[in-house]
Design a protein around this motif. Structure first.
Motif, PDB file in Angstrom:
ATOM      1  N   THR A 177       0.718  -1.242  -0.018  1.00 50.34           N
ATOM      2  CA  THR A 177      -0.093   0.062  -0.057  1.00 50.34           C
ATOM      3  C   THR A 177       0.745   1.229   0.037  1.00 50.34           C
ATOM      4  O   THR A 177       0.672   2.300  -0.624  1.00 50.34           O
ATOM      5  CB  THR A 177      -0.800  -0.063   1.153  1.00 50.34           C
ATOM      6  OG1 THR A 177      -1.726  -1.008   1.211  1.00 50.34           O
ATOM      7  CG2 THR A 177      -1.764   1.099   1.269  1.00 50.34           C
ATOM      8  N   ALA A 178       2.058   1.123   0.800  1.00 51.23           N
ATOM      9  CA  ALA A 178       2.937   2.465   0.911  1.00 51.23           C
ATOM     10  C   ALA A 178       3.300   2.747  -0.596  1.00 51.23           C
ATOM     11  O   ALA A 178       3.469   3.746  -1.025  1.00 51.23           O
ATOM     12  CB  ALA A 178       4.049   2.127   1.873  1.00 51.23           C
ATOM     13  N   GLU A 179       3.929   1.603  -1.320  1.00 52.93           N
ATOM     14  CA  GLU A 179       4.472   1.940  -2.615  1.00 52.93           C
ATOM     15  C   GLU A 179       3.362   2.287  -3.559  1.00 52.93           C
ATOM     16  O   GLU A 179       3.672   3.345  -4.266  1.00 52.93           O
ATOM     17  CB  GLU A 179       4.980   0.338  -3.356  1.00 52.93           C
ATOM     18  CG  GLU A 179       5.416   0.494  -4.439  1.00 52.93           C
ATOM     19  CD  GLU A 179       6.796   1.092  -4.588  1.00 52.93           C
ATOM     20  OE1 GLU A 179       6.669   1.885  -5.727  1.00 52.93           O
ATOM     21  OE2 GLU A 179       7.612   1.039  -3.691  1.00 52.93           O
ATOM     22  N   THR A 180       2.189   1.927  -3.500  1.00 52.50           N
ATOM     23  CA  THR A 180       1.220   2.418  -4.518  1.00 52.50           C
ATOM     24  C   THR A 180       1.115   3.949  -4.119  1.00 52.50           C
ATOM     25  O   THR A 180       0.941   4.825  -5.126  1.00 52.50           O
ATOM     26  CB  THR A 180      -0.154   1.915  -4.168  1.00 52.50           C
ATOM     27  OG1 THR A 180      -0.048   0.648  -4.380  1.00 52.50           O
ATOM     28  CG2 THR A 180      -1.350   2.654  -4.833  1.00 52.50           C
ATOM     29  N   ASN A 181       0.999   4.372  -2.702  1.00 55.33           N
ATOM     30  CA  ASN A 181       0.716   6.068  -2.533  1.00 55.33           C
ATOM     31  C   ASN A 181       2.019   6.767  -2.812  1.00 55.33           C
ATOM     32  O   ASN A 181       2.082   7.917  -3.424  1.00 55.33           O
ATOM     33  CB  ASN A 181       0.406   5.948  -1.126  1.00 55.33           C
ATOM     34  CG  ASN A 181      -1.040   5.887  -0.810  1.00 55.33           C
ATOM     35  OD1 ASN A 181      -2.138   6.626  -1.233  1.00 55.33           O
ATOM     36  ND2 ASN A 181      -1.382   4.713  -0.382  1.00 55.33           N
ATOM     37  N   VAL A 182       3.340   6.287  -2.634  1.00 57.08           N
ATOM     38  CA  VAL A 182       4.553   6.801  -2.858  1.00 57.08           C
ATOM     39  C   VAL A 182       4.605   7.070  -4.306  1.00 57.08           C
ATOM     40  O   VAL A 182       5.040   8.242  -4.765  1.00 57.08           O
ATOM     41  CB  VAL A 182       5.588   6.040  -2.283  1.00 57.08           C
ATOM     42  CG1 VAL A 182       7.020   6.691  -2.817  1.00 57.08           C
ATOM     43  CG2 VAL A 182       5.939   6.054  -0.803  1.00 57.08           C
ATOM     44  N   ALA A 183       4.296   5.917  -5.151  1.00 53.66           N
ATOM     45  CA  ALA A 183       4.291   6.070  -6.707  1.00 53.66           C
ATOM     46  C   ALA A 183       3.334   7.354  -7.047  1.00 53.66           C
ATOM     47  O   ALA A 183       3.661   8.058  -7.926  1.00 53.66           O
ATOM     48  CB  ALA A 183       3.875   4.900  -7.266  1.00 53.66           C
ATOM     49  N   VAL A 184       2.147   7.527  -6.400  1.00 52.80           N
ATOM     50  CA  VAL A 184       1.114   8.636  -6.515  1.00 52.80           C
ATOM     51  C   VAL A 184       1.962  10.065  -6.632  1.00 52.80           C
ATOM     52  O   VAL A 184       1.941  11.067  -7.206  1.00 52.80           O
ATOM     53  CB  VAL A 184      -0.071   8.568  -5.889  1.00 52.80           C
ATOM     54  CG1 VAL A 184      -0.840   9.734  -5.778  1.00 52.80           C
ATOM     55  CG2 VAL A 184      -0.791   7.379  -6.078  1.00 52.80           C
ATOM     56  N   ILE A 185       2.686  10.124  -5.339  1.00 51.69           N
ATOM     57  CA  ILE A 185       3.321  11.339  -5.090  1.00 51.69           C
ATOM     58  C   ILE A 185       4.549  11.570  -6.054  1.00 51.69           C
ATOM     59  O   ILE A 185       4.487  12.700  -6.675  1.00 51.69           O
ATOM     60  CB  ILE A 185       3.934  11.205  -3.428  1.00 51.69           C
ATOM     61  CG1 ILE A 185       2.818  10.848  -2.563  1.00 51.69           C
ATOM     62  CG2 ILE A 185       4.741  12.540  -3.263  1.00 51.69           C
ATOM     63  CD1 ILE A 185       3.502  10.682  -1.311  1.00 51.69           C
TER      64      ILE A 185
END
Length: 429
Positions: free
Chosen positions: A62-70
């Motif tokens: 989940t963290a990877e998904t959101n960091v990728a969004v940033i």
């Protein structure tokens, strides 16, 4: 737009598990910009909040998904800084204690280059990046990183040593050792204890160079600062019983190192006592062999039942019977045409602790001379005899006569002992 506290951001990068503190929303953009805060878009703020929570929960997917969004949505230096910071935090958590920190190199490089990275944190990131480079044996890059960290005001307990190590690994031994010397001087000036590791690292580095004078000087400073029997044992053993010197040292030179081990009370155990005594017999120093075995038995470091010691003792007794008394040997030495006999009597007297007679005989040997006479060896032994007699000045003068080759280094090591600040303690601490 939403602002982030730089202090909170720095804290999360250090801790690696906490989340960013959020401040006012878009309405506070100008105010936060004036204060130097980060300003990011609302979607990125939401993604950052989710990423922080996921990282704290170890939900790295989940963290990877959101960091990728940033990362994908970052359009300003502030937003790129936020993306880089969260990427570093995520990768650091994924690496943990057992992973490969090399994956942090990219995020660290990006943060160091970003103009929005606080000046107070550039040094920390530069230091982390330098450590990664050092571990990868990229020493020039590591050195540049450590130096940048220092320039940025970052401090670490072993920073100076790390810089010195990096210089040495880069091939600049002289520069690295000079840095270590500066650190020692600074510690002394500040009334701080000097780490023994500083001395040891300099010595190990110098031993790989042809600069024997510098090696000896650092060995002396180490032994004087940490004057223990184990350290004397290490210094003597590394010098003559390991490495290149061990391959070329003669029996007669080796026994002088055993004598120094004995003088510093650094003989470690049975094997060394037996080897010393056996070497003494091989070099026609039977009286010394008997004295060494007796000393080993008396200290408990050598058991009387040791078969090798008993055999050596028997050989020494037989050899002494052939040699005759000191008076008989001295008579032969006085009548001899050269100094060989007198040198042998000097060795006999030295082995029995008769320093006065040893000094007399060594001087006689030098005065008589002879083509086969080894003057460097005699001067070494003369210095040892003077030390036995308590005449330090004369001992150092004799050692100073020996200046070349391995024998010169042995004499220099004995001279270090001559100036030692008291008897070595049994153990460190």
């Amino acid at each position: 737009m939403t602002s982030f506290s730089r202090a909170a951001l720095a804290a999360v990068l250090i801790a690696g598990t906490s989340s960013f503190a959020m401040t006012a929303p878009a309405a506070a953009k100008k105010k936060e910009e004036a204060k130097g805060g980060l300003v990011v878009s609302e979607p990125l703020r939401v993604a950052a909040t989710a990423a922080g929570a996921a990282i704290a929960a170890k939900d790295f997917a989940t963290a990877e998904t959101n960091v990728a969004v940033i990362e994908a949505g970052a359009k300003t230096d502030d937003e790129r800084y936020l993306a880089q910071a969260y990427r570093l935090q995520l990768e650091a958590n994924k690496v943990g204690d057992a992973g490969n920190p090399a994956v942090l190199a990219g995020p660290l490089d990006a943060l160091i280059a970003n103009p929005k990275t606080p000046a107070t944190e550039v040094g920390r990131y530069a230091y982390m990046r330098a450590n990664i480079a050092y571990n990868a044996k990229q020493y020039p890059q590591a050195l540049a990183g450590y130096q940048r960290a220092v320039q940025a005001g970052f401090t670490a307990p072993n920073m100076q040593l790390q810089i010195a190590r990096t210089k040495i690994q880069s091939g600049d031994t002289a520069g690295g050792v000079a840095d270590i010397e500066k650190q020692i001087a600074a510690d002394k000036a500040a009334g701080q204890p000097v780490s023994e590791d500083l001395y040891k690292y300099a010595i190990v580095a110098l031993q790989k160079t042809p600069d024997t004078a510098a090696t000896m000087r650092w060995t002396r400073e180490w032994l004087y600062a940490y004057n223990t029997q184990p350290n004397w044992h290490t210094a003597i053993y590394v010098f003559g019983f390991q490495g290149d010197n061990d391959k070329k040292i003669t029996k007669r030179e080796r026994i002088d190192l055993f004598r120094l081990l004995r003088a510093t009370k650094s003989l470690a155990g049975e094997r060394e006592y037996v080897e010393y005594a056996d070497l003494a017999v091989q070099t026609a120093n039977a009286a010394e062999a008997k004295a060494v075995i007796a000393e080993g038995n008396a200290t408990g470091k050598l058991t009387p039942a040791n078969s090798a010691a008993k055999l050596t003792l028997g050989e020494a007794t037989t050899q002494l019977a052939r040699e005759g008394s000191l008076a008989v040997q001295e008579k032969r030495a006085l009548a001899a045409a050269d100094g060989l006999e007198a040198n042998g009597v000097g060795d006999y007297a030295l082995g029995t602790g008769n320093a006065a007679k040893a000094i007399e005989m060594y001087k006689l040997a030098l005065s008589k001379g002879g083509a086969k006479l080894n003057k460097d060896e005699i001067n070494t032994h003369l210095g040892i005899a003077y030390l036995q007699a308590g005449d330090k000045a004369s001992a150092k003068a004799a050692f100073a006569q020996v200046t070349t080759g391995l024998r010169g280094q042995i004499a220099a090591l004995w001279s270090v002992w001559a100036d030692a600040p008291g008897a070595p303690t049994p153990a460190a601490g």
